[in-house]
Design a protein around this motif. Structure first.
Motif, PDB file in Angstrom:
ATOM      1  N   GLY A   1       0.815  -1.206   0.000  1.00  0.00           N
ATOM      2  CA  GLY A   1       0.000   0.000   0.000  1.00  0.00           C
ATOM      3  C   GLY A   1       0.846   1.251   0.000  1.00  0.00           C
ATOM      4  O   GLY A   1       2.081   1.196  -0.109  1.00  0.00           O
ATOM      5  N   ILE A   2       0.199   2.376   0.150  1.00  0.00           N
ATOM      6  CA  ILE A   2       0.889   3.659   0.102  1.00  0.00           C
ATOM      7  C   ILE A   2       1.933   3.767   1.205  1.00  0.00           C
ATOM      8  O   ILE A   2       2.992   4.390   1.020  1.00  0.00           O
ATOM      9  CB  ILE A   2      -0.121   4.831   0.170  1.00  0.00           C
ATOM     10  N   ALA A   3       1.672   3.143   2.354  1.00  0.00           N
ATOM     11  CA  ALA A   3       2.639   3.183   3.461  1.00  0.00           C
ATOM     12  C   ALA A   3       3.952   2.519   3.061  1.00  0.00           C
ATOM     13  O   ALA A   3       5.032   2.957   3.488  1.00  0.00           O
ATOM     14  CB  ALA A   3       2.062   2.515   4.702  1.00  0.00           C
ATOM     15  N   ASP A   4       3.879   1.491   2.235  1.00  0.00           N
ATOM     16  CA  ASP A   4       5.092   0.814   1.777  1.00  0.00           C
ATOM     17  C   ASP A   4       5.871   1.697   0.803  1.00  0.00           C
ATOM     18  O   ASP A   4       7.106   1.691   0.799  1.00  0.00           O
ATOM     19  CB  ASP A   4       4.730  -0.516   1.115  1.00  0.00           C
ATOM     20  N   TRP A   5       5.167   2.445  -0.020  1.00  0.00           N
ATOM     21  CA  TRP A   5       5.841   3.360  -0.937  1.00  0.00           C
ATOM     22  C   TRP A   5       6.516   4.494  -0.160  1.00  0.00           C
ATOM     23  O   TRP A   5       7.627   4.901  -0.486  1.00  0.00           O
ATOM     24  CB  TRP A   5       4.834   3.927  -1.945  1.00  0.00           C
ATOM     25  N   ILE A   6       5.829   4.978   0.858  1.00  0.00           N
ATOM     26  CA  ILE A   6       6.429   6.018   1.697  1.00  0.00           C
ATOM     27  C   ILE A   6       7.647   5.464   2.423  1.00  0.00           C
ATOM     28  O   ILE A   6       8.704   6.116   2.487  1.00  0.00           O
ATOM     29  CB  ILE A   6       5.400   6.563   2.699  1.00  0.00           C
ATOM     30  N   ALA A   7       7.531   4.251   2.955  1.00  0.00           N
ATOM     31  CA  ALA A   7       8.647   3.634   3.669  1.00  0.00           C
ATOM     32  C   ALA A   7       9.865   3.455   2.771  1.00  0.00           C
ATOM     33  O   ALA A   7      11.006   3.658   3.201  1.00  0.00           O
ATOM     34  CB  ALA A   7       8.221   2.288   4.247  1.00  0.00           C
TER      35      ALA A   7
END
Length: 235
Positions: A49-55
């Motif tokens: 998800g987007i959290a993985d892209w941010i991470a």
């Protein structure tokens, strides 16, 4: 300065290929990213998800020493801003290429899902003004290179927790919305633009001259102008 380049949906690090050389020639070091799960099957990208892209962006930021700017194109602006929220003391400047900073709980958009991923929907999916400056050959080349994105990424809500993000110097390089309209949005501060209105140090750079409309993918139609605008933004 280090410059992290975050692509929008369906794009990878190569989408910055005609922008990076001018940034490097000006003395900066570029780090173009490809996000997790891009081009992967539904089974391989399930749960991303987007959290993985941010991470992934934060991991790149943490790897670098010295001043860092982050540039995010389109949906990549959500990723860039999420990284700013995670490391407000490490980002010297954030640049939004034809996009706005998202608010808490905001998402990118909805797109058709096919086989548990979101493939590039084709140029006809977008408004004429978004693609008017892309000639036929460019459209074919970009579409051929476009990759699917994980199903969750475009609709995942972003989580923002550190209000210090609003003090990080920011620039919107706009190619589809005139600066005057952006300033009007900031002044009226509708709920969907609350984060935009709350930013303490925001500049706006119009990529095209009045009457010289540019589309939503200027890194392909006029990469030199994009590089020049980024250099102007970060000083």
């Amino acid at each position: 300065m280090h410059i992290i380049l975050v692509p929008g949906l369906w794009l990878d690090a190569s989408s910055w290929g005609e922008v990076s050389p001018a940034l490097e020639a000006a003395g900066h070091r570029t780090h173009a990213l490809t996000m997790p799960g891009v081009g992967a099957s539904g089974a391989e990208s399930a749960g991303i998800g987007i959290a993985d892209w941010i991470a992934a962006t934060v991991d790149e930021l943490d790897r670098l020493d010295g001043a860092v700017a982050i540039v995010g194109h389109s949906g990549g602006g959500n990723v860039a801003y999420g990284a700013v929220d995670a490391r407000p003391d490490r980002v010297a400047h954030v640049v939004f290429l034809d996009t706005f900073p998202p608010g808490e709980g905001g998402s990118i958009s909805e797109f058709p899902v096919v086989d548990d991923v979101i493939p590039f929907p084709g140029w006809d999916f977008f408004d004429d003004s978004d693609v008017a400056d892309l000639d036929g050959q460019t459209r074919e080349e970009v579409a051929a290179r476009a990759k699917s994105v994980p199903e969750q990424v475009p609709t995942d809500p972003i989580r923002l927790t550190d209000e210090r993000r609003r003090a990080v110097p920011a620039t919107i390089i706009t190619s589809t919305v005139p600066e005057a309209q952006i300033r009007e949005i900031i002044e009226k501060a509708p709920s969907w633009a609350a984060e935009l209105a709350a930013m303490q140090r925001l500049d706006v750079i119009e990529l095209g001259a009045p009457g010289d409309a540019t589309g939503h993918w200027p890194q392909f139609s006029r990469p030199g102008a994009v590089a020049e605008a980024i250099l102007r933004a970060i000083g």
